[in-house]
Motif scaffolding. Structure first.
Motif, short mmCIF file in Angstrom:
data_model
loop_
_atom_site.label_atom_id
_atom_site.label_comp_id
_atom_site.label_asym_id
_atom_site.label_seq_id
_atom_site.Cartn_x
_atom_site.Cartn_y
_atom_site.Cartn_z
N ARG A 351 12.23 -1.36 -7.94
CA ARG A 351 13.78 -1.34 -7.45
C ARG A 351 14.01 -1.70 -5.97
N LEU A 352 12.75 -1.81 -5.31
CA LEU A 352 12.89 -2.21 -3.67
C LEU A 352 12.50 -3.52 -3.66
N LYS A 353 13.28 -4.07 -2.88
CA LYS A 353 12.82 -5.53 -2.50
C LYS A 353 11.45 -5.59 -1.71
N GLN A 354 11.22 -4.80 -0.59
CA GLN A 354 10.05 -4.47 0.05
C GLN A 354 9.26 -3.26 -0.19
N GLN A 355 8.02 -3.16 -0.41
CA GLN A 355 7.29 -1.76 -0.77
C GLN A 355 6.61 -1.50 0.33
N GLY A 356 6.68 -1.91 1.71
CA GLY A 356 5.90 -1.37 2.99
C GLY A 356 6.43 -0.05 3.20
N PRO A 357 7.74 0.53 2.96
CA PRO A 357 7.97 2.06 3.21
C PRO A 357 6.95 2.93 2.38
N ILE A 358 6.77 2.44 1.14
CA ILE A 358 5.78 3.40 0.28
C ILE A 358 4.48 3.19 0.83
N VAL A 359 4.00 2.13 1.09
CA VAL A 359 2.59 1.87 1.55
C VAL A 359 2.61 2.89 2.89
N VAL A 360 3.44 3.04 3.97
CA VAL A 360 3.37 3.85 4.96
C VAL A 360 3.24 5.19 4.80
N VAL A 361 4.02 5.76 3.92
CA VAL A 361 4.13 7.16 3.51
C VAL A 361 2.60 7.49 2.63
N LEU A 362 2.35 6.87 2.02
CA LEU A 362 0.96 6.80 1.43
C LEU A 362 -0.22 6.91 2.28
N GLY A 363 -0.03 6.01 3.32
CA GLY A 363 -1.16 6.02 4.29
C GLY A 363 -1.27 7.26 5.30
N LEU A 364 0.34 7.78 5.49
CA LEU A 364 0.24 9.11 6.43
C LEU A 364 -0.40 9.96 5.81
N ALA A 391 -2.24 9.86 -1.21
CA ALA A 391 -2.71 8.73 -0.68
C ALA A 391 -3.22 7.72 -1.79
N ASN A 392 -4.16 8.36 -2.76
CA ASN A 392 -4.84 7.57 -3.65
C ASN A 392 -3.89 6.82 -4.62
N CYS A 393 -2.70 7.12 -4.68
CA CYS A 393 -1.68 6.41 -5.45
C CYS A 393 -1.37 4.87 -5.07
N ALA A 394 -2.03 4.47 -3.77
CA ALA A 394 -1.97 3.22 -3.58
C ALA A 394 -2.32 2.29 -4.68
N PHE A 395 -3.23 2.78 -5.69
CA PHE A 395 -3.89 1.93 -6.72
C PHE A 395 -2.62 1.53 -7.54
N PRO A 396 -1.86 2.43 -8.10
CA PRO A 396 -0.81 1.76 -9.11
C PRO A 396 0.21 0.85 -8.20
N VAL A 460 -1.47 -1.70 7.30
CA VAL A 460 -0.78 -3.03 7.86
C VAL A 460 -0.93 -4.00 6.60
N ALA A 461 -1.89 -4.32 6.09
CA ALA A 461 -2.10 -5.11 4.94
C ALA A 461 -1.23 -4.74 3.67
N GLY A 462 -0.86 -3.49 3.41
CA GLY A 462 -0.01 -3.36 2.44
C GLY A 462 1.50 -3.74 2.80
N VAL A 463 1.92 -3.48 4.19
CA VAL A 463 3.13 -3.88 4.51
C VAL A 463 3.29 -5.47 4.50
N LEU A 464 2.37 -6.17 4.71
CA LEU A 464 2.30 -7.63 4.39
C LEU A 464 2.49 -8.02 3.13
N ALA A 465 1.51 -7.51 2.11
CA ALA A 465 1.77 -7.63 0.84
C ALA A 465 2.97 -7.20 0.05
N GLY A 466 3.50 -6.21 0.76
CA GLY A 466 4.87 -5.68 0.20
C GLY A 466 6.13 -6.60 0.65
N ARG A 467 6.11 -7.75 1.07
CA ARG A 467 7.40 -8.46 1.73
C ARG A 467 7.90 -9.01 0.39
N ASP A 468 9.10 -9.38 0.56
CA ASP A 468 10.01 -9.82 -0.68
C ASP A 468 9.57 -11.34 -0.86
N ARG A 469 8.58 -11.74 -1.18
CA ARG A 469 8.17 -13.27 -1.65
C ARG A 469 7.15 -13.31 -2.56
#
Length: 475
Positions: A351-364, A391-396, A460-469
């Motif tokens: 439902r999100l255009k960018q998934q970066g915020p989820i990546v950051v929460v999991l990383g923290l 944190a391991n839910c970065a896989f799904p 960092v890589a997750g935020v890059l991959a989570g951009r809306d493109r």
């Protein structure tokens, strides 16, 4: 399966019928729509409900088998080391075998699926898991144990790659839901093996060989639903025949990867638009895509964290004075966090255009968990297990982004193979380095510092991959 000339003639007939329907103002279905839900030979136009239910059951059973080979070993690693006289460095090699096999054998999955059909490959994969798991404890040597483990992991590797492909193919309008379902089953199987392997071993007289071999039964059960698909030779999403549109092709405004759109029901103008794009996916130079590389790095770093956790976390707790049974349950808690979150995260991410915020929460959550393991591994064990489980839910999340970062089924196949194979290749040194650091430093301070440090580039890589493109925009 028809040869290329027959496919071209059939496609021409379909296009003629579609033009006739369009001239009457009727809604027509594109070749992509027809191939989005392929049928077994002799089936009707739409897949039968019982067949879709059977495939869903097969997905769940296959997912349940994608991690017990690893987490059951983690729970009994100390016993296996003693039984086979392994050093810490050799044990590090053993925990690096999963990502190595996933990198090597995962590349083969698309080619095998093209030749034999995705269902056949998954069926063979489940059989390989069963055979590998039943023989590895009884070979009696480290080399034989590694070889049998590699056989099981080969089956896991090809199934890993083909899970998103099968979902995209049979459930094109429910990708997010089905991805969450099999991700949840994967997490459940991971946690189950971690939690019950030690008690089962105790119930069988403390024999670690029996405790590991028992998981072959679950893999044998998973073979059964896939047998019916062995005869299925219809093209998978990545198999674009001459004159065919890319299966699963979604228009620019559609969110095909999140289950919000489907190719069925397009108008004639949509057919023309789809026909203008079919060459894009086969011609993709995926290595030119920053998004693909970002996704591969994110996948590799989360895999590094996951395999270090599955292979070494019980030993960290045991060395801190936690009983073996409790250490296995703690690993199970970590893995079990993926059961609900693996269903929720893909739906939220879709439902999100960018998934970066989820990546950051999991990383923290990972950083806090590793900090706790360093400072008070026994006192706060349950809290650290929960945080590392989140944190391991970065896989799904990574699997969901694979589906969202391409507009076509063919693109999903190529991106899945590239991201997972490259990612697993990148993750190989992590578990091995942890074993070496553990043996030579005599403690867990340096290994835990390494685990925590890797969370930064993962974010960092997750935020890059989570951009809306999508990769089609960059290749």
């Amino acid at each position: 399966m028809p040869d290329d000339e027959t496919q071209t003639q059939t496609q021409a007939q379909i296009q003629t019928l579609d033009r006739g329907a369009a001239s009457r103002g009727a809604t027509v279905r594109t070749p992509a729509a027809r191939s989005a839900a392929p049928l077994l030979p002799g089936a009707a136009e739409a897949p039968a409900p019982w067949l879709l239910r059977l495939i869903a059951v097969g997905l769940v059973l296959a997912a349940l088998n994608l991690r017990p080979a690893i987490t059951s070993l983690g729970a009994l690693l100390e016993e296996v080391r003693e039984g086979l006289h392994m050093s810490g460095s050799v044990a590090g090699v053993l925990t690096s075998v999963p990502p190595l096999c996933f990198a090597l054998f995962g590349v083969m999955a698309p080619r095998l699926a093209r030749r034999f059909g995705a269902g056949s490959v998954v069926c063979a994969g489940m059989a390989a898991i069963a055979v590998g798991l039943v023989i590895r404890p009884y070979i009696g040597s480290t080399a034989g144990f590694l070889a049998a483990s590699a056989l099981a992991l080969m089956g896991i590797a090809v199934s890993n790659i083909l899970m998103p492909v099968i979902v995209k193919r049979w459930f094109p309008d429910r990708v997010g839901t089905m991805t969450g379902l099999y991700s949840m089953a994967l997490a459940l199987g991971t946690a189950l093996a971690a939690a019950v392997t030690v008690p089962l071993t105790g119930a069988m007289g403390g024999n670690w060989q029996s405790g590991l071999a028992i998981w072959a039964g679950l893999a044998a059960l998973a073979v059964l639903p896939w047998i019916i698909l062995v005869r299925d030779r219809t093209p998978a999403p990545g198999q674009v025949g001459p004159g065919q549109a890319a299966p699963g092709q979604a228009g620019p405004g559609q969110a095909a990867a999140t289950g919000k759109g489907t190719d069925s029901g397009r108008t004639a103008s949509g057919t023309v638009a789809a026909a203008a794009r079919p060459a894009d996916a086969p011609g993709l130079r995926i290595t030119r895509s920053r998004t693909a590389w970002g996704l591969a790095c994110f996948f590799g770093l989360q895999a590094t964290a996951a395999y270090i956790t599955m292979g070494w976390m019980p030993q960290i707790f045991r060395d801190a004075g936690v009983p073996a049974g409790t250490a296995g349950v703690l690993l199970a808690v970590t893995m079990a966090m993926g059961v609900p979150l693996a269903f929720v995260i893909p739906r939220v991410a879709g439902r999100l255009k960018q998934q970066g915020p989820i990546v950051v929460v999991l990383g923290l959550c990972g950083l806090i968990g590793y900090g706790g393991l360093y400072l008070a591994p026994a006192a706060g064990a349950w809290a650290w297990a929960l945080l590392l489980g989140i944190a391991n839910c970065a896989f799904p999340l990574a699997l969901t982004m694979i589906g969202m970062r391409s507009r076509t089924g063919a693109g999903v196949v190529r991106l899945s193979a590239f991201a997972q194979s490259t990612g697993y290749l990148l993750s190989i040194p992590g578990p091995l380095l942890v074993g070496v650091l553990y043996q030579h430093s005599g403690g867990w301070g340096l290994p835990i510092a390494l685990m925590a440090g890797l969370m930064i580039p993962q974010m960092v890589a997750g935020v890059l991959a989570g951009r809306d493109r999508t990769i089609e925009d960059e290749c």
